[in-house]
Design a protein around this motif. Structure first.
Motif, PDB file in Angstrom:
ATOM      1  N   GLY A   1     -13.696  11.854  25.401  1.00 32.50           N
ATOM      2  CA  GLY A   1     -14.362  10.793  26.142  1.00 32.50           C
ATOM      3  C   GLY A   1     -13.541   9.534  26.326  1.00 32.50           C
ATOM      4  N   LYS A   2     -12.233   9.632  26.044  1.00 29.41           N
ATOM      5  CA  LYS A   2     -11.378   8.453  26.202  1.00 29.41           C
ATOM      6  C   LYS A   2     -10.909   8.287  27.639  1.00 29.41           C
ATOM      7  CE  LYS A   2      -9.678   8.429  21.452  1.00 29.41           C
ATOM      8  NZ  LYS A   2      -8.587   8.787  20.541  1.00 29.41           N
ATOM      9  N   TYR A   3     -11.062   9.335  28.429  1.00 21.84           N
ATOM     10  CA  TYR A   3     -10.621   9.265  29.826  1.00 21.84           C
ATOM     11  C   TYR A   3     -11.566  10.086  30.694  1.00 21.84           C
ATOM     12  CZ  TYR A   3      -7.770   9.899  34.005  1.00 21.84           C
ATOM     13  OH  TYR A   3      -7.330   9.915  35.301  1.00 21.84           O
ATOM     14  N   ASP A   4     -12.016   9.482  31.778  1.00 23.13           N
ATOM     15  CA  ASP A   4     -12.834  10.199  32.760  1.00 23.13           C
ATOM     16  C   ASP A   4     -11.937  10.670  33.892  1.00 23.13           C
ATOM     17  OD1 ASP A   4     -15.175   9.691  31.354  1.00 23.13           O
ATOM     18  OD2 ASP A   4     -15.505   7.783  32.372  1.00 23.13           O
ATOM     19  N   PRO A   5     -11.935  11.977  34.175  1.00 26.66           N
ATOM     20  CA  PRO A   5     -11.016  12.488  35.205  1.00 26.66           C
ATOM     21  C   PRO A   5     -11.417  12.034  36.601  1.00 26.66           C
ATOM     22  CG  PRO A   5     -12.515  14.205  34.513  1.00 26.66           C
ATOM     23  CD  PRO A   5     -12.773  13.030  33.607  1.00 26.66           C
ATOM     24  N   SER A   6     -10.427  12.082  37.491  1.00 24.72           N
ATOM     25  CA  SER A   6     -10.714  11.786  38.901  1.00 24.72           C
ATOM     26  C   SER A   6     -11.591  12.906  39.465  1.00 24.72           C
ATOM     27  CB  SER A   6      -9.412  11.712  39.692  1.00 24.72           C
ATOM     28  OG  SER A   6      -8.810  13.005  39.735  1.00 24.72           O
ATOM     29  N   LEU A   7     -12.147  12.661  40.629  1.00 26.97           N
ATOM     30  CA  LEU A   7     -13.004  13.675  41.263  1.00 26.97           C
ATOM     31  C   LEU A   7     -12.230  14.973  41.548  1.00 26.97           C
ATOM     32  CD1 LEU A   7     -15.941  13.870  41.917  1.00 26.97           C
ATOM     33  CD2 LEU A   7     -15.482  12.955  44.198  1.00 26.97           C
ATOM     34  N   PRO A   8     -11.002  14.891  42.095  1.00 26.10           N
ATOM     35  CA  PRO A   8     -10.257  16.149  42.316  1.00 26.10           C
ATOM     36  C   PRO A   8     -10.039  16.945  41.027  1.00 26.10           C
ATOM     37  CG  PRO A   8      -9.247  14.363  43.561  1.00 26.10           C
ATOM     38  CD  PRO A   8     -10.287  13.734  42.671  1.00 26.10           C
ATOM     39  N   LEU A   9      -9.701  16.268  39.918  1.00 26.75           N
ATOM     40  CA  LEU A   9      -9.488  16.984  38.654  1.00 26.75           C
ATOM     41  C   LEU A   9     -10.814  17.521  38.123  1.00 26.75           C
ATOM     42  CD1 LEU A   9      -7.768  17.981  36.350  1.00 26.75           C
ATOM     43  CD2 LEU A   9      -7.798  15.683  35.356  1.00 26.75           C
ATOM     44  N   ALA A  10     -11.883  16.757  38.289  1.00 29.54           N
ATOM     45  CA  ALA A  10     -13.204  17.236  37.857  1.00 29.54           C
ATOM     46  C   ALA A  10     -13.583  18.502  38.618  1.00 29.54           C
ATOM     47  CB  ALA A  10     -14.253  16.147  38.082  1.00 29.54           C
ATOM     48  N   PHE A  11     -13.261  18.569  39.909  1.00 29.33           N
ATOM     49  CA  PHE A  11     -13.535  19.780  40.701  1.00 29.33           C
ATOM     50  C   PHE A  11     -12.680  20.946  40.200  1.00 29.33           C
ATOM     51  CE2 PHE A  11     -15.504  17.182  44.207  1.00 29.33           C
ATOM     52  CZ  PHE A  11     -16.670  17.917  44.300  1.00 29.33           C
ATOM     53  N   ARG A  12     -11.412  20.664  39.854  1.00 31.72           N
ATOM     54  CA  ARG A  12     -10.542  21.736  39.338  1.00 31.72           C
ATOM     55  C   ARG A  12     -11.107  22.302  38.034  1.00 31.72           C
ATOM     56  NH1 ARG A  12      -5.711  18.676  40.199  1.00 31.72           N
ATOM     57  NH2 ARG A  12      -4.966  18.991  38.069  1.00 31.72           N
ATOM     58  N   ILE A  13     -11.600  21.402  37.172  1.00 32.41           N
ATOM     59  CA  ILE A  13     -12.195  21.827  35.895  1.00 32.41           C
ATOM     60  C   ILE A  13     -13.442  22.675  36.168  1.00 32.41           C
ATOM     61  CG2 ILE A  13     -13.351  21.017  33.808  1.00 32.41           C
ATOM     62  CD1 ILE A  13     -11.501  18.495  33.978  1.00 32.41           C
ATOM     63  N   ALA A  14     -14.265  22.192  37.069  1.00 28.71           N
ATOM     64  CA  ALA A  14     -15.503  22.913  37.394  1.00 28.71           C
ATOM     65  C   ALA A  14     -15.196  24.290  37.981  1.00 28.71           C
ATOM     66  CB  ALA A  14     -16.332  22.084  38.379  1.00 28.71           C
ATOM     67  N   ASP A  15     -14.231  24.347  38.880  1.00 25.21           N
ATOM     68  CA  ASP A  15     -13.848  25.626  39.492  1.00 25.21           C
ATOM     69  C   ASP A  15     -13.322  26.601  38.448  1.00 25.21           C
ATOM     70  OD1 ASP A  15     -14.592  24.642  41.942  1.00 25.21           O
ATOM     71  OD2 ASP A  15     -12.551  24.160  42.606  1.00 25.21           O
ATOM     72  N   LEU A  16     -12.534  26.079  37.493  1.00 25.80           N
ATOM     73  CA  LEU A  16     -11.941  26.938  36.463  1.00 25.80           C
ATOM     74  C   LEU A  16     -13.025  27.604  35.626  1.00 25.80           C
ATOM     75  CD1 LEU A  16      -9.303  27.893  35.032  1.00 25.80           C
ATOM     76  CD2 LEU A  16      -9.542  25.907  33.538  1.00 25.80           C
ATOM     77  N   PHE A  17     -14.081  26.865  35.312  1.00 21.75           N
ATOM     78  CA  PHE A  17     -15.158  27.412  34.480  1.00 21.75           C
ATOM     79  C   PHE A  17     -16.277  28.042  35.312  1.00 21.75           C
ATOM     80  CE2 PHE A  17     -13.253  24.318  31.518  1.00 21.75           C
ATOM     81  CZ  PHE A  17     -13.070  25.141  30.419  1.00 21.75           C
ATOM     82  N   GLY A  18     -16.163  27.985  36.618  1.00 20.05           N
ATOM     83  CA  GLY A  18     -17.188  28.565  37.486  1.00 20.05           C
ATOM     84  C   GLY A  18     -18.511  27.829  37.395  1.00 20.05           C
ATOM     85  N   LEU A  19     -18.451  26.535  37.164  1.00 24.97           N
ATOM     86  CA  LEU A  19     -19.663  25.723  37.036  1.00 24.97           C
ATOM     87  C   LEU A  19     -19.600  24.558  38.021  1.00 24.97           C
ATOM     88  CD1 LEU A  19     -19.695  25.520  33.129  1.00 24.97           C
ATOM     89  CD2 LEU A  19     -21.222  26.924  34.517  1.00 24.97           C
TER      90      LEU A  19
END
Lengths: 137, 63
Positions: B36-54
């Protein structure tokens, strides 16, 4: 990512700048002190050490521009802001004190030295607050 | 911003380094996001979501 391409390029650029700084500084001091140069050559020799330090600033700027990792880029930006804040604050306060005759004159190139000290301090603060610094971690 | 990244990573038996390599970021980035020390940018958040299929909302939670 600890040795990513932007980090490698940064180390090459920074190392080259520092090597150029040391070489040009010693060369300029020796040649000018021994009256081995004159005229425009003295100006060129006088400019070279400062320009080499500008090269170090350029290396840091390009590290920010080329850094692909957004978290690391944020850490580097925080470091540069800390360096800028420390250098501007100290040099401004010192300038007024010097103007009122309260402290001795300090050569302006010390601002760059203070900036790098602030930059290093920023790295330590990053490591404390974010668990990593921006130098490739 | 809170998130479930550490749990999702643990469910797949991925180390921080493995997740970082899949996302093409540094291990320090993964650690900073997980803690929780860093909130990712929207593009990185989408990459994370895509990776986990969520969806992003299923991984990242409002404070």
């Amino acid at each position: 990512m600890s040795q990513s391409s932007p980090d490698r390029r940064y180390r090459v650029r920074f190392g080259t700048s520092m090597a150029a700084y040391v070489t040009s500084l010693f060369a300029a001091k020796y040649l000018i002190a021994h009256h081995m140069v004159e005229g425009a050559i003295i100006w060129i020799l006088g400019l070279l050490p400062g320009l080499a330090v500008v090269g170090a600033f350029y290396a840091i700027a390009m590290l920010i521009v080329e850094q692909r990792d957004e978290f690391v880029r944020m850490l580097i930006v925080r470091q540069t802001l800390m360096g800028t804040a420390v250098a501007l604050s100290i040099s401004t306060v010192w300038g007024f004190l010097e103007n009122f005759g309260l402290v001795v004159h300090v050569d302006a190139y010390w601002i760059a030295v203070i900036w790098f000290m602030g930059y290093g301090l920023g790295g330590l603060i990053n490591r404390f607050t974010h668990g990593a610094s921006g130098d490739g971690c | 911003m809170k998130n479930h990244l550490k749990d999702l990573r643990a469910q797949r038996n991925w180390s921080q380094l493995e997740l970082a390599q899949k996302l093409e970021v540094s291990r320090q980035s993964v650690n900073a996001i997980e803690t929780g020390k860093y909130d990712p940018s929207l593009p990185l958040a989408f990459r994370i979501a895509d990776l986990f299929g969520l969806t992003i909302e299923e991984i990242f939670v409002r404070d």
